[in-house]
Design a protein around this motif. Structure first.
Motif, PDB file in Angstrom:
ATOM      1  N   ALA A 134       0.827  -1.217   0.000  1.00  0.00           N
ATOM      2  CA  ALA A 134       0.000   0.000   0.000  1.00  0.00           C
ATOM      3  C   ALA A 134       0.857   1.261   0.000  1.00  0.00           C
ATOM      4  O   ALA A 134       0.339   2.363  -0.145  1.00  0.00           O
ATOM      5  CB  ALA A 134      -0.917   0.000   1.223  1.00  0.00           C
ATOM      6  N   ASP A 135       2.170   1.097   0.165  1.00  0.00           N
ATOM      7  CA  ASP A 135       3.037   2.274   0.275  1.00  0.00           C
ATOM      8  C   ASP A 135       3.842   2.489  -1.019  1.00  0.00           C
ATOM      9  O   ASP A 135       4.854   1.829  -1.249  1.00  0.00           O
ATOM     10  CB  ASP A 135       3.991   2.040   1.457  1.00  0.00           C
ATOM     11  N   PRO A 136       3.408   3.404  -1.875  1.00  0.00           N
ATOM     12  CA  PRO A 136       4.080   3.558  -3.175  1.00  0.00           C
ATOM     13  C   PRO A 136       5.548   3.952  -3.045  1.00  0.00           C
ATOM     14  O   PRO A 136       6.373   3.553  -3.861  1.00  0.00           O
ATOM     15  CB  PRO A 136       3.283   4.654  -3.893  1.00  0.00           C
ATOM     16  N   GLU A 137       5.867   4.706  -2.009  1.00  0.00           N
ATOM     17  CA  GLU A 137       7.268   5.130  -1.884  1.00  0.00           C
ATOM     18  C   GLU A 137       8.193   3.944  -1.669  1.00  0.00           C
ATOM     19  O   GLU A 137       9.282   3.871  -2.235  1.00  0.00           O
ATOM     20  CB  GLU A 137       7.426   6.122  -0.727  1.00  0.00           C
ATOM     21  N   LYS A 138       7.745   3.015  -0.827  1.00  0.00           N
ATOM     22  CA  LYS A 138       8.587   1.830  -0.591  1.00  0.00           C
ATOM     23  C   LYS A 138       8.765   1.031  -1.880  1.00  0.00           C
ATOM     24  O   LYS A 138       9.881   0.655  -2.243  1.00  0.00           O
ATOM     25  CB  LYS A 138       7.939   0.925   0.460  1.00  0.00           C
ATOM     26  N   LEU A 139       7.646   0.789  -2.576  1.00  0.00           N
ATOM     27  CA  LEU A 139       7.752  -0.015  -3.794  1.00  0.00           C
ATOM     28  C   LEU A 139       8.672   0.667  -4.801  1.00  0.00           C
ATOM     29  O   LEU A 139       9.467   0.029  -5.490  1.00  0.00           O
ATOM     30  CB  LEU A 139       6.376  -0.247  -4.425  1.00  0.00           C
ATOM     31  N   LEU A 140       8.540   1.976  -4.854  1.00  0.00           N
ATOM     32  CA  LEU A 140       9.349   2.732  -5.814  1.00  0.00           C
ATOM     33  C   LEU A 140      10.840   2.625  -5.481  1.00  0.00           C
ATOM     34  O   LEU A 140      11.678   2.431  -6.360  1.00  0.00           O
ATOM     35  CB  LEU A 140       8.913   4.198  -5.778  1.00  0.00           C
ATOM     36  N   ALA A 141      11.150   2.721  -4.201  1.00  0.00           N
ATOM     37  CA  ALA A 141      12.553   2.660  -3.803  1.00  0.00           C
ATOM     38  C   ALA A 141      13.163   1.305  -4.172  1.00  0.00           C
ATOM     39  O   ALA A 141      14.245   1.235  -4.762  1.00  0.00           O
ATOM     40  CB  ALA A 141      12.669   2.896  -2.294  1.00  0.00           C
ATOM     41  N   TRP A 142      12.436   0.220  -3.880  1.00  0.00           N
ATOM     42  CA  TRP A 142      12.985  -1.116  -4.187  1.00  0.00           C
ATOM     43  C   TRP A 142      13.056  -1.359  -5.683  1.00  0.00           C
ATOM     44  O   TRP A 142      13.991  -1.991  -6.178  1.00  0.00           O
ATOM     45  CB  TRP A 142      12.167  -2.202  -3.477  1.00  0.00           C
ATOM     46  N   HIS A 143      12.063  -0.871  -6.380  1.00  0.00           N
ATOM     47  CA  HIS A 143      12.065  -0.991  -7.854  1.00  0.00           C
ATOM     48  C   HIS A 143      13.298  -0.288  -8.422  1.00  0.00           C
ATOM     49  O   HIS A 143      14.005  -0.809  -9.289  1.00  0.00           O
ATOM     50  CB  HIS A 143      10.761  -0.377  -8.370  1.00  0.00           C
ATOM     51  N   THR A 144      13.593   0.874  -7.905  1.00  0.00           N
ATOM     52  CA  THR A 144      14.752   1.635  -8.388  1.00  0.00           C
ATOM     53  C   THR A 144      16.044   0.850  -8.143  1.00  0.00           C
ATOM     54  O   THR A 144      16.893   0.729  -9.040  1.00  0.00           O
ATOM     55  CB  THR A 144      14.827   2.997  -7.647  1.00  0.00           C
ATOM     56  N   ILE A 145      16.159   0.299  -6.952  1.00  0.00           N
ATOM     57  CA  ILE A 145      17.391  -0.450  -6.639  1.00  0.00           C
ATOM     58  C   ILE A 145      17.548  -1.643  -7.583  1.00  0.00           C
ATOM     59  O   ILE A 145      18.626  -1.911  -8.100  1.00  0.00           O
ATOM     60  CB  ILE A 145      17.373  -0.934  -5.164  1.00  0.00           C
ATOM     61  N   PHE A 146      16.432  -2.324  -7.834  1.00  0.00           N
ATOM     62  CA  PHE A 146      16.539  -3.508  -8.692  1.00  0.00           C
ATOM     63  C   PHE A 146      16.924  -3.139 -10.128  1.00  0.00           C
ATOM     64  O   PHE A 146      17.718  -3.832 -10.767  1.00  0.00           O
ATOM     65  CB  PHE A 146      15.238  -4.330  -8.669  1.00  0.00           C
ATOM     66  N   ILE A 147      16.369  -2.058 -10.626  1.00  0.00           N
ATOM     67  CA  ILE A 147      16.730  -1.633 -11.994  1.00  0.00           C
ATOM     68  C   ILE A 147      18.226  -1.302 -12.051  1.00  0.00           C
ATOM     69  O   ILE A 147      18.932  -1.693 -12.998  1.00  0.00           O
ATOM     70  CB  ILE A 147      15.903  -0.392 -12.424  1.00  0.00           C
ATOM     71  N   VAL A 148      18.712  -0.635 -11.041  1.00  0.00           N
ATOM     72  CA  VAL A 148      20.143  -0.283 -11.029  1.00  0.00           C
ATOM     73  C   VAL A 148      21.000  -1.562 -10.994  1.00  0.00           C
ATOM     74  O   VAL A 148      21.985  -1.690 -11.735  1.00  0.00           O
ATOM     75  CB  VAL A 148      20.473   0.644  -9.831  1.00  0.00           C
ATOM     76  N   MET A 149      20.587  -2.533 -10.178  1.00  0.00           N
ATOM     77  CA  MET A 149      21.334  -3.795 -10.128  1.00  0.00           C
ATOM     78  C   MET A 149      21.373  -4.477 -11.501  1.00  0.00           C
ATOM     79  O   MET A 149      22.407  -4.992 -11.938  1.00  0.00           O
ATOM     80  CB  MET A 149      20.646  -4.774  -9.152  1.00  0.00           C
ATOM     81  N   THR A 150      20.213  -4.486 -12.162  1.00  0.00           N
ATOM     82  CA  THR A 150      20.126  -5.159 -13.461  1.00  0.00           C
ATOM     83  C   THR A 150      21.042  -4.486 -14.471  1.00  0.00           C
ATOM     84  O   THR A 150      21.802  -5.138 -15.194  1.00  0.00           O
ATOM     85  CB  THR A 150      18.665  -5.111 -13.971  1.00  0.00           C
ATOM     86  N   MET A 151      20.954  -3.169 -14.508  1.00  0.00           N
ATOM     87  CA  MET A 151      21.725  -2.455 -15.508  1.00  0.00           C
ATOM     88  C   MET A 151      23.225  -2.529 -15.223  1.00  0.00           C
ATOM     89  O   MET A 151      24.041  -2.480 -16.132  1.00  0.00           O
ATOM     90  CB  MET A 151      21.240  -1.009 -15.590  1.00  0.00           C
ATOM     91  N   ALA A 152      23.569  -2.667 -13.936  1.00  0.00           N
ATOM     92  CA  ALA A 152      24.987  -2.790 -13.597  1.00  0.00           C
ATOM     93  C   ALA A 152      25.575  -4.050 -14.231  1.00  0.00           C
ATOM     94  O   ALA A 152      26.693  -4.033 -14.756  1.00  0.00           O
ATOM     95  CB  ALA A 152      25.156  -2.828 -12.075  1.00  0.00           C
ATOM     96  N   VAL A 153      24.806  -5.142 -14.219  1.00  0.00           N
ATOM     97  CA  VAL A 153      25.316  -6.380 -14.841  1.00  0.00           C
ATOM     98  C   VAL A 153      25.332  -6.240 -16.362  1.00  0.00           C
ATOM     99  O   VAL A 153      26.337  -6.547 -17.014  1.00  0.00           O
ATOM    100  CB  VAL A 153      24.454  -7.606 -14.441  1.00  0.00           C
TER     101      VAL A 153
END
Ligand code: PFF
Length: 467
Positions: free
Chosen positions: A148-167
């Protein structure tokens, strides 16, 4: 433009590296998060049987077709399709298939990353002991509060995208291959440990029955379409991910054998995930049909009560992140490879651009679970009436784009590509070879007809026309 003999992006170091990478692409959220909840929503055993039939009769032949096109074309799917169509004297429209794949991968990654973000969050939530002694209601409400908390989902989504692109930005051998060499073996070990736990729950046999005892009255046309779409999704087929991985495959490695191994490993992981999750669901009196939150509501209960639960739980979610990670890189690799080939960008630049775009589209999914959870954009169409934006993205990609992409790949290989080419790639010297002929009939006739029928029936066209 004819196909180069080697990909400009590099090559896998050998057969094992390719199997790991392609299995890494195939085994992901689809197996551990999605397979259990769609099986739960579609009544269990009968759905599993339809899914297994689709894997064997459509999935494996199309996987071979995709790897073959990749290895033959040696470029990103867009350029591979262009040069192979040219080589076969066919229309340039086939290039659109490569484009459709790039779009599908991009849309899938946009929501995939949000769900992978949940898994990331759950690594920390489990690790901090949040679930110690938790009840079923408690785990459910912790999950509901979280999404229910968009900020939390957004933060984790951002981290995962950065991890993916790093590889992805590190390239084929330094990024893709290096990561899967560690991720995949670790994943298998932890699945076996969790299976051991599930076997000792009181409702293990009920879980087994749910998964393997078919009740065909429970399956609908839409359920068959979901099972078929999932066969494509779980094997990463129909959008060029396996094609681009095939373009890094050295010559003289058997396409048939490796494809079968990859599909078997993928299926094994999905079934084991089901054998872990359903016994826990039943032992705790939960609903198997409770949708995308299923593993996030059920597994914490097990981890909250088992000895060493914090350790195993944290490990499990880390591995779920790993599984998602090795799939996510393959979702975006076709687009990145194309940007490097055609626009002359560096891999790093191409990764940043694609990462930023995917991140942005991911907001649609982030909001679907909270501020837009009541927004059903296609509510006036009956099969879509209760679907949020996330549900629609999932439906559009998994149930429509991947099966159609897969069929077009099958049609291209079955009808357009010269037989000599496919025989050469499969290392077959006799036209009458029984394995080759079986495969050829499957891609040329069976897969296209089956997919089209299931597809038209699933979206209700057949019923509308024939009443
Ligand atoms: N096969 C992945 C999974 O099961 O999670 C998802 C996926 C990856 C789908 C790559 C499509 C793809 F091209």
């Amino acid at each position: 433009m004819s196909a180069p003999r080697k990909s400009m992006h590099g090559e896998w170091s050998g057969r094992f590296a390719f199997i790991l990478a392609a299995t890494g692409s195939a085994v992901g959220l689809g197996n551990i998060w999605k397979f259990p909840y769609i099986t739960g929503e579609n009544g269990g055993g009968a759905f599993v049987i339809v899914y297994l039939i689709c894997i064997a009769s459509i999935g494996i032949p199309i996987m071979m077709a995709e790897v073959m096109l990749g290895r033959r074309g040696r470029q990103s799917p867009i350029n591979t399709m262009r040069s192979l169509a040219e080589e076969a004297g066919a229309s340039r429209f086939w290039t659109l298939l490569g484009w459709a794949g790039v779009v599908a991968g991009f849309l899938i990654l946009s929501y995939y990353s949000v769900i992978a973000g949940w898994a990331l969050a759950y690594v920390f939530r489990t690790g901090s002991g949040l679930f110690l002694g938790v009840t079923a209601d408690g785990a459910g409400s912790l999950f509901n509060q979280f999404i229910a908390d968009p900020e939390k989902l957004l933060a984790w989504h951002t981290i995962f995208i950065v991890m993916t692109m790093a590889v992805v930005s590190r390239g084929v051998s330094g990024g893709l291959e290096k990561s899967v060499r560690f991720l995949m073996p670790a994943l298998f070990v932890i699945l076996v440990i969790l299976l051991g736990y599930a076997m000792n729950t009181s409702e293990f046999s009920r879980g087994v029955r749910f998964l393997f005892n078919p009740d065909f009255t429970k399956i609908t046309a839409d359920g068959v379409l979901t099972a078929m779409g999932h066969a494509f999704f779980t094997l990463s087929l129909g959008m060029g991910a396996i094609m681009v991985y095939g373009s890094y495959l050295p010559k003289n490695i058997s396409i048939a054998k490796t494809s079968i191994i990859i599909a078997l490993m993928d299926t094994l992981v999905a079934l084991v995930a089901g054998l872990i999750i359903f016994p826990i669901v039943f032992t705790n009196g939960l609903e198997p049909g409770s949708g995308p939150g299923l593993i996030f509501k059920t597994l914490p209960i097990a981890f909250g009560h088992m000895p060493g639960g914090i350790f195993f739980g944290t490990l499990f979610f880390i591995l779920l992140v790993f599984a998602a990670w090795s799939s996510a890189i393959s979702l975006i690799e076709p687009a990145v490879a194309w940007l490097v080939e055609n626009r002359g960008h560096t891999r790093v630049y191409a990764s940043v651009v694609m990462g930023a775009l995917t991140w942005l589209v991911g907001l649609l999914t982030v909001f679907s679970f909270n501020i837009w959870s009541d927004y059903k954009p296609l509510a006036h169409i009956s099969i879509f009436e209760d679907k949020t934006v996330f549900d629609l993205l999932d439906y559009l990609t998994a149930n429509i784009m991947l099966p159609l992409g897969g069929v077009l790949i099958a049609i291209f290989v079955g009808w357009v590509l010269r037989r000599e080419t496919s025989m050469h790639e499969l290392d077959i010297h006799d036209r009458m070879h029984i394995g080759y002929r079986t495969w050829h009939v499957l891609v040329k006739v069976v897969a296209p007809i089956a997919v089209i029928i299931v597809f038209l029936k699933g979206i209700g066209v057949i019923d509308a026309v024939f009443g």
